[in-house]
Design an enzyme around this catalytic site. Structure first.
Site, PDB file in Angstrom:
ATOM      1  CG  ASP A  30      -2.042   0.994   1.130  1.00  0.00           C
ATOM      2  OD1 ASP A  30      -2.322   1.484   0.025  1.00  0.00           O
ATOM      3  OD2 ASP A  30      -2.658   1.292   2.171  1.00  0.00           O
ATOM      4  N   GLY A  31       0.342   2.300  -0.649  1.00  0.00           N
ATOM      5  CA  GLY A  31       0.990   3.602  -0.612  1.00  0.00           C
ATOM      6  C   GLY A  31       1.600   4.071  -1.918  1.00  0.00           C
ATOM      7  CG  ASN A  32       2.399   1.350  -5.103  1.00  0.00           C
ATOM      8  OD1 ASN A  32       3.466   1.321  -4.507  1.00  0.00           O
ATOM      9  ND2 ASN A  32       1.813   0.254  -5.562  1.00  0.00           N
ATOM     10  CG  ASN A  78      -7.670  -2.277  -5.847  1.00  0.00           C
ATOM     11  OD1 ASN A  78      -6.687  -2.992  -5.666  1.00  0.00           O
ATOM     12  ND2 ASN A  78      -8.079  -1.396  -4.932  1.00  0.00           N
ATOM     13  CD1 TRP A  79     -12.487  -5.514 -10.079  1.00  0.00           C
ATOM     14  CD2 TRP A  79     -11.667  -4.716 -11.997  1.00  0.00           C
ATOM     15  NE1 TRP A  79     -11.791  -6.529 -10.690  1.00  0.00           N
ATOM     16  CE2 TRP A  79     -11.279  -6.068 -11.875  1.00  0.00           C
ATOM     17  CE3 TRP A  79     -11.263  -3.998 -13.133  1.00  0.00           C
ATOM     18  CZ2 TRP A  79     -10.495  -6.721 -12.834  1.00  0.00           C
ATOM     19  CZ3 TRP A  79     -10.493  -4.642 -14.088  1.00  0.00           C
ATOM     20  CH2 TRP A  79     -10.117  -5.978 -13.938  1.00  0.00           C
TER      21      TRP A  79
END
Length: 250
Positions: A30-32, A78-79
């Site tokens: 996580d965190g991109n 995430n879609w």
């Protein structure tokens, strides 16, 4: 990943103590997006940079001869993200599979994708099949990529398969149909990026997993951060319902 000679290098520089290692690590990367935004870059730049951290995690875990590493790459939720970002993520997935396949195979790593892949393009499904076939006979670490995966989906699809043709099911029958059923359950769960939740990831499998959260954003997560998580794990007492005294006697 890098070449086989590099992956065989000692990791004494990042984890010098002879401490108990986990057999299976699961990571929410996580965190991109926030990493990119902090640098005034498009969110996709963060996802692209995060591939390097994923490569590092594979190298380190394979070097330590862990049984398994499971990475949460794309959730079933995430879609809902902007279509442009989703499309770029799918293309990044295809290119990463193409670039890493040979190295995974050379290093005796078996790779597979868990999740409902029917929503993916034919091109991506074909690429997944190619890498899984190429590495299927490898008996080193198993790298599982969770893509279009959700823990609730996993439990539901396992239940559906288990009840087919049966009047009733027990836990043993049910477990055979869960993702990762042939692997030890994760010993250590890591989530980067500062959030402290498991976000529908391996809901059944994480029942007794040690949880480790860090504020470090995924593209900044390096060997020293992974070593810190593993040292933290090594310092915990895992009881599995027993008392501390029982564990110490054992």
């Amino acid at each position: 990943m890098s070449d086989a000679s590099h992956i065989s290098h000692s990791c004494e520089d990042i984890f010098p103590a002879r401490l108990e290692l986990p057999r299976h690590i699961a990571i929410i990367m996580d965190g991109n997006g926030r990493w990119a935004q902090q640098r005034h870059l498009p969110r996709f730049a963060g996802h692209k940079s995060g591939v390097k951290s994923a490569r590092m995690a594979v190298e380190v875990c394979a070097n330590f001869h862990l049984d398994a590493l499971t990475l949460f790459a794309f959730s079933s939720e995430n879609w809902k993200r902007p279509r442009t970002e989703v499309d770029l993520l799918m293309n990044l997935f295809i290119s990463a599979l193409r670039e890493e396949a040979a190295s995974l195979h050379e290093n005796n790593i078996r790779m597979r994708v868990i999740g409902d892949r029917t929503a993916f393009s034919d091109k991506l499904q074909k690429r997944i099949d190619e890498v899984e076939t190429l590495t299927a006979g490898n008996d080193g670490m198993t790298l599982s990529i969770a893509a279009n995966y959700g823990g609730r989906w996993d439990i539901l699809q396992a239940a559906r398969q288990a009840v087919t043709g049966n009047q009733g099911i027990d836990e043993e029958q049910f477990l055979r149909h869960l993702s990762l059923s042939d692997l030890p359950e994760p010993d250590l769960f890591i989530r980067t990026g500062g959030e402290q939740r498991i976000s529908n990831f391996l809901l059944w499998q994480l029942a007794y997993t040690e949880l480790y959260f860090t504020d470090t954003l995924w593209p900044d997560f390096d060997k020293s951060h992974l070593a810190a998580a593993m040292r933290d794990y090594a310092g915990r007492q895992r009881r599995f319902g027993r008392t501390a005294e029982q564990v110490e006697k054992a």
